[in-house]
Design a protein around this motif. Structure first.
Motif, PDB file in Angstrom:
ATOM      1  N   ASP A  81       4.358  -2.247 -18.408  1.00 21.62           N
ATOM      2  CA  ASP A  81       3.033  -1.752 -18.014  1.00 21.62           C
ATOM      3  C   ASP A  81       2.498  -2.534 -16.811  1.00 21.62           C
ATOM      4  OD1 ASP A  81       3.037   0.144 -20.010  1.00 21.62           O
ATOM      5  OD2 ASP A  81       1.922  -1.099 -21.440  1.00 21.62           O
ATOM      6  N   LEU A  82       2.719  -3.832 -16.834  1.00 20.71           N
ATOM      7  CA  LEU A  82       2.287  -4.677 -15.708  1.00 20.71           C
ATOM      8  C   LEU A  82       3.012  -4.277 -14.433  1.00 20.71           C
ATOM      9  CD1 LEU A  82       0.775  -7.122 -14.572  1.00 20.71           C
ATOM     10  CD2 LEU A  82       2.668  -8.564 -15.380  1.00 20.71           C
ATOM     11  N   LYS A  83       4.324  -4.042 -14.514  1.00 16.86           N
ATOM     12  CA  LYS A  83       5.095  -3.640 -13.338  1.00 16.86           C
ATOM     13  C   LYS A  83       4.566  -2.333 -12.755  1.00 16.86           C
ATOM     14  CE  LYS A  83       9.484  -3.697 -13.140  1.00 16.86           C
ATOM     15  NZ  LYS A  83      10.930  -3.535 -13.448  1.00 16.86           N
ATOM     16  N   ALA A  84       4.183  -1.391 -13.603  1.00 17.01           N
ATOM     17  CA  ALA A  84       3.671  -0.106 -13.117  1.00 17.01           C
ATOM     18  C   ALA A  84       2.386  -0.294 -12.310  1.00 17.01           C
ATOM     19  CB  ALA A  84       3.429   0.838 -14.298  1.00 17.01           C
ATOM     20  N   VAL A  85       1.486  -1.155 -12.808  1.00 18.08           N
ATOM     21  CA  VAL A  85       0.230  -1.383 -12.083  1.00 18.08           C
ATOM     22  C   VAL A  85       0.481  -2.162 -10.789  1.00 18.08           C
ATOM     23  CG1 VAL A  85      -2.097  -2.352 -12.222  1.00 18.08           C
ATOM     24  CG2 VAL A  85      -1.052  -1.354 -14.245  1.00 18.08           C
ATOM     25  N   VAL A  86       1.412  -3.104 -10.814  1.00 19.57           N
ATOM     26  CA  VAL A  86       1.746  -3.858  -9.599  1.00 19.57           C
ATOM     27  C   VAL A  86       2.257  -2.915  -8.522  1.00 19.57           C
ATOM     28  CG1 VAL A  86       3.321  -5.553  -8.621  1.00 19.57           C
ATOM     29  CG2 VAL A  86       2.186  -6.036 -10.783  1.00 19.57           C
ATOM     30  N   GLU A  87       3.079  -1.937  -8.909  1.00 13.39           N
ATOM     31  CA  GLU A  87       3.607  -0.978  -7.937  1.00 13.39           C
ATOM     32  C   GLU A  87       2.473  -0.132  -7.344  1.00 13.39           C
ATOM     33  OE1 GLU A  87       6.150   1.024  -5.483  1.00 13.39           O
ATOM     34  OE2 GLU A  87       6.429  -0.840  -6.611  1.00 13.39           O
ATOM     35  N   GLN A  88       1.527   0.270  -8.180  1.00 11.66           N
ATOM     36  CA  GLN A  88       0.371   1.023  -7.677  1.00 11.66           C
ATOM     37  C   GLN A  88      -0.458   0.162  -6.724  1.00 11.66           C
ATOM     38  OE1 GLN A  88      -1.655   2.162 -11.257  1.00 11.66           O
ATOM     39  NE2 GLN A  88      -0.024   3.556 -11.922  1.00 11.66           N
ATOM     40  N   PHE A  89      -0.617  -1.097  -7.076  1.00 15.61           N
ATOM     41  CA  PHE A  89      -1.340  -2.035  -6.220  1.00 15.61           C
ATOM     42  C   PHE A  89      -0.635  -2.190  -4.863  1.00 15.61           C
ATOM     43  CE2 PHE A  89      -1.646  -6.551  -4.868  1.00 15.61           C
ATOM     44  CZ  PHE A  89      -2.999  -6.645  -4.618  1.00 15.61           C
ATOM     45  N   ARG A  90       0.685  -2.301  -4.900  1.00 16.63           N
ATOM     46  CA  ARG A  90       1.460  -2.447  -3.666  1.00 16.63           C
ATOM     47  C   ARG A  90       1.270  -1.243  -2.761  1.00 16.63           C
ATOM     48  NH1 ARG A  90       5.712  -0.926  -1.114  1.00 16.63           N
ATOM     49  NH2 ARG A  90       6.118   0.667  -2.687  1.00 16.63           N
ATOM     50  N   GLU A  91       1.258  -0.048  -3.327  1.00 14.33           N
ATOM     51  CA  GLU A  91       1.087   1.164  -2.526  1.00 14.33           C
ATOM     52  C   GLU A  91      -0.298   1.203  -1.885  1.00 14.33           C
ATOM     53  OE1 GLU A  91       1.858   4.393  -5.134  1.00 14.33           O
ATOM     54  OE2 GLU A  91       4.022   4.057  -5.206  1.00 14.33           O
ATOM     55  N   GLN A  92      -1.313   0.773  -2.613  1.00 14.35           N
ATOM     56  CA  GLN A  92      -2.680   0.832  -2.079  1.00 14.35           C
ATOM     57  C   GLN A  92      -2.897  -0.186  -0.962  1.00 14.35           C
ATOM     58  OE1 GLN A  92      -4.932   3.051  -2.547  1.00 14.35           O
ATOM     59  NE2 GLN A  92      -3.849   4.162  -4.142  1.00 14.35           N
ATOM     60  N   VAL A  93      -2.361  -1.393  -1.122  1.00 15.52           N
ATOM     61  CA  VAL A  93      -2.620  -2.412  -0.107  1.00 15.52           C
ATOM     62  C   VAL A  93      -1.886  -2.095   1.198  1.00 15.52           C
ATOM     63  CG1 VAL A  93      -3.076  -4.196  -1.821  1.00 15.52           C
ATOM     64  CG2 VAL A  93      -0.755  -3.950  -0.890  1.00 15.52           C
ATOM     65  N   GLN A  94      -0.916  -1.159   1.165  1.00 14.02           N
ATOM     66  CA  GLN A  94      -0.277  -0.731   2.390  1.00 14.02           C
ATOM     67  C   GLN A  94      -1.274  -0.056   3.326  1.00 14.02           C
ATOM     68  OE1 GLN A  94       3.057  -1.293   3.149  1.00 14.02           O
ATOM     69  NE2 GLN A  94       3.044  -2.476   1.266  1.00 14.02           N
ATOM     70  N   ASN A  95      -2.412   0.401   2.781  1.00 12.19           N
ATOM     71  CA  ASN A  95      -3.435   1.086   3.588  1.00 12.19           C
ATOM     72  C   ASN A  95      -4.475   0.131   4.166  1.00 12.19           C
ATOM     73  OD1 ASN A  95      -2.386   3.718   2.934  1.00 12.19           O
ATOM     74  ND2 ASN A  95      -3.327   3.519   0.927  1.00 12.19           N
ATOM     75  N   VAL A  96      -4.454  -1.110   3.729  1.00 14.68           N
ATOM     76  CA  VAL A  96      -5.506  -2.059   4.147  1.00 14.68           C
ATOM     77  C   VAL A  96      -5.158  -2.663   5.500  1.00 14.68           C
ATOM     78  CG1 VAL A  96      -6.736  -4.179   3.522  1.00 14.68           C
ATOM     79  CG2 VAL A  96      -6.070  -2.564   1.748  1.00 14.68           C
ATOM     80  N   GLU A  97      -6.160  -2.728   6.378  1.00 13.13           N
ATOM     81  CA  GLU A  97      -5.926  -3.309   7.708  1.00 13.13           C
ATOM     82  C   GLU A  97      -5.547  -4.779   7.602  1.00 13.13           C
ATOM     83  OE1 GLU A  97      -8.153  -3.600  12.066  1.00 13.13           O
ATOM     84  OE2 GLU A  97      -9.325  -3.168  10.286  1.00 13.13           O
TER      85      GLU A  97
END
Length: 292
Positions: A276-292
């Motif tokens: 479950d932790l790995k799934a949220v980390v992957e979602q977090f990784r995808e979102q921070v790709q959008n941050v300047e």
């Protein structure tokens, strides 16, 4: 506290005399800052000014900057050069006309080059157009920055929620009954007893191997590092600014610790928490790709 996305769109348009113009810029994710320019021929200089303005303001993102100009078709104004027509008529009258040659006619004289003149409507003032385009660039950059910040505000909420979820799973792993020393001891003791009963094995040697396995299965260091990385991510969000690269690094580190936690888990409950932790980390990784 300001967080900006790398995704945004802005448009600044106006008119100068008969010329209508429009700046447009689109910004998407990028490892660095790349501003691509497309302007009409002859407007390279003002395009470079716009490119420089974006480069001074932004730190990351792929930007496509376009300038379009629309000029209405000029309606020509026709006038007769009366002085030239009079001179031609007088010259024709003075020249003896050979026998059989028809006299000059008005339409024939009007066909002489220079008698009829066509003037196009005057175009836009070049200096005024350059000034208006420069002012448009200022508005364009400001609007793009605001668009990226608006997207950043939405991203902040998503990322903060993901950090909260990761902290919850880390706490659940910390409190998992399977990690308690007595639970680990009981599982290893049962495994050793089963092997001893099978015969042919040295109990002392099995005890040493069990101690080594228990040490390797300990996830204390992984949990400590997960908590440290989550605290660092929260501090970066609180500070704001161009933190995308740092958040991306932390996402990689969080993923590494989550993978190790799953690999070391010797209990199904702890494995589920790790997944479950790995799934949220992957979602977090995808979102921070959008941050300047």
């Amino acid at each position: 506290m300001i967080l900006s996305s790398m995704t945004g769109f802005a448009r600044a348009a106006g008119s100068t005399g008969p010329v209508q113009w429009a700046w447009e810029v689109r910004s998407v994710n990028g490892r660095g800052l790349d501003v691509r320019l497309r302007v009409p021929s002859g407007y390279d200089a003002v395009g470079e000014v716009a490119r420089t303005a974006l480069q001074k303001t932004l730190s990351r993102g792929q930007c496509q900057l376009n300038l379009s100009l629309t000029r209405p078709e000029a309606a020509p104004r026709v006038r007769v050069n009366e002085a030239l027509l009079a001179d031609l008529a007088a010259a024709v009258a003075r020249v003896p006309r050979p026998e059989g040659l028809a006299p000059a006619t008005l339409d024939g004289l009007l066909a002489v080059r220079g008698v009829i003149e066509a003037d196009e409507e005057p175009g836009a003032d070049t200096e005024a157009l350059a000034r208006d385009l420069a002012e448009g660039v200022v508005r364009l950059v400001a609007d793009l920055v605001e668009a990226r910040r608006a997207e950043g505000r939405a991203l902040r909420g998503v990322i903060e929620g993901q950090l909260t979820e990761m902290a919850r799973f880390t706490a659940a792993a910390e409190a998992c009954p399977a990690r308690k020393p007595e639970a680990v001891k009981a599982r290893l003791a049962a495994a050793v007893a089963s092997l001893v009963e099978a015969g042919g094995l040295d109990p002392a040697r099995l005890h040493q191997e069990a101690v080594l396995l228990a040490a390797k299965a300990d996830v204390r260091e992984e949990l400590d590092r997960l908590q440290a990385h989550l605290a660092s991510a929260a501090e970066l969000l609180a500070a704001g600014g161009a933190i995308g690269r740092k958040l991306d690094f932390l996402a990689q580190e969080l993923g590494r610790e989550a993978n190790t936690l799953c690999a070391k888990a010797n209990d199904i409950a702890l494995s589920r928490i790790g997944l479950d932790l790995k799934a949220v980390v992957e979602q977090f990784r995808e979102q921070v790709q959008n941050v300047e």
